[in-house]
Design a protein around this motif. Sequence first.
Motif, mmCIF file in Angstrom:
data_model
loop_
_atom_site.group_PDB
_atom_site.id
_atom_site.type_symbol
_atom_site.label_atom_id
_atom_site.label_comp_id
_atom_site.label_asym_id
_atom_site.label_seq_id
_atom_site.Cartn_x
_atom_site.Cartn_y
_atom_site.Cartn_z
ATOM 1 N N SER A 36 -4.295 -0.002 1.419
ATOM 2 C CA SER A 36 -3.556 0.575 2.549
ATOM 3 C C SER A 36 -3.331 -0.416 3.687
ATOM 4 O O SER A 36 -2.373 -0.280 4.458
ATOM 5 N N LYS A 37 -4.180 -1.436 3.805
ATOM 6 C CA LYS A 37 -4.032 -2.405 4.901
ATOM 7 C C LYS A 37 -3.309 -3.677 4.486
ATOM 8 O O LYS A 37 -3.074 -4.564 5.309
ATOM 9 N N PRO A 42 -4.650 2.779 -4.209
ATOM 10 C CA PRO A 42 -5.370 3.512 -3.158
ATOM 11 C C PRO A 42 -6.249 2.617 -2.294
ATOM 12 O O PRO A 42 -6.647 2.994 -1.194
ATOM 13 N N TRP A 43 -6.526 1.407 -2.767
ATOM 14 C CA TRP A 43 -7.409 0.487 -2.045
ATOM 15 C C TRP A 43 -6.650 -0.515 -1.185
ATOM 16 O O TRP A 43 -7.277 -1.376 -0.548
ATOM 17 N N GLY A 66 0.785 -1.236 0.000
ATOM 18 C CA GLY A 66 0.000 0.000 0.000
ATOM 19 C C GLY A 66 0.808 1.273 0.000
ATOM 20 O O GLY A 66 0.297 2.332 0.390
ATOM 21 N N ARG A 67 2.069 1.194 -0.471
ATOM 22 C CA ARG A 67 2.922 2.375 -0.434
ATOM 23 C C ARG A 67 3.206 2.912 -1.846
ATOM 24 O O ARG A 67 3.065 2.184 -2.829
ATOM 25 N N ASP A 68 3.634 4.166 -1.912
ATOM 26 C CA ASP A 68 4.006 4.777 -3.185
ATOM 27 C C ASP A 68 5.301 4.176 -3.699
ATOM 28 O O ASP A 68 6.188 3.802 -2.916
ATOM 29 N N ARG A 85 0.472 4.119 -6.732
ATOM 30 C CA ARG A 85 0.074 3.478 -5.477
ATOM 31 C C ARG A 85 -1.295 2.866 -5.683
ATOM 32 O O ARG A 85 -2.105 3.375 -6.468
#
Length: 338
Positions: free
Chosen positions: A142-143, A139-140, A126-128, A137
């Motif tokens: 992150s977890k 965007p969905w 979930g990182r750039d 990235r």
Amino acid sequence: MDIGVVLQTTPPSARVVDLATRAETFGFSHVWTFDSHILWQEPFPIYTQILANTRNVTVGPMVTNPLTRDWTVTASLFATLNEMFGNRTVIGMGRGDSAVRVINGKPSTIGVLGEAVNVIRELANGRDVEYRGSTIRFPWASKSRTEVWIAGYGPKALKLAGEVGDGFILQLADPDITAWTIGAVRGAAEAAGRDPDAVTICVAAPAYVGDDVAYARDQCRWFGGMVGNHVADIVARYGQSSDVPTALTDYIAGREGYDYNEHGQVGNPHTAFVPDEIVDRFCVLGPVEEQVEKLKALQGLGVDQFAVYLQHDAKDETLQAYGEKVIPAIADHVLAKS
């Protein structure tokens, strides 16, 4: 030490899923598969069924590569599995063998592998990341959380594993070679300013439980041929006088070509050059007591996981023997206190 299992995605896929679910029942921590989409079925759809039918095992390829899929596609696959099933994936990566060679390709360079590891891991977590001139990235995702474990044998691959790998995969169970590779990986990690002990060490090899060692050797001799493909690349690059142990390189002197249509198959005629000594060293053969003894020796060298290649005629028997006898024998025992 964790115990994992490595499966070929040989049809029917339902059998692969069944073996994976049985492995969890018997206490295996990881379910790995080959990733060679021409020779066997595509693993990622099968992962969805394994994860849906289990609760605890971690699933991943042993190993995928940077060439047969766009890196963003690979990252998206793992991030999607994590969203669906709760961060139960791990990414084994190497330069590419059968998946690449059967379509007349060549393994990637170490430089390309290192770049792919960075892009795939950052996106899947979930990182750039910078990719082809753009910052991208998911965007969905992150977890999403996953690790990348790097497989290899040669000095450059071991150096890369130590510098950037979350884990290192060695596909053979010879204690002397294991000690050398672990030393190289941890040395590279320390030189890069990392904690050497933070790199997870995984050894993977066939295990065959039983008293008839001669028969077990013939069921597992294919593995020496598979390893020999990578060793041949090392010898071609570094020669016989490199720092690579002769215990790894000498045995391929009688190797004469290799047919990938027989890759990973019991009875592969192109592995006849592999001597009994190599099968004994590279694999884990014999009764339970000898299995436990060798695994404890590997554990003493710093191995965090032993993954059983389950490509022989005793798949169910091996799972049961490991689940009921081997895994309990190597488990940490904590006494209850009153």
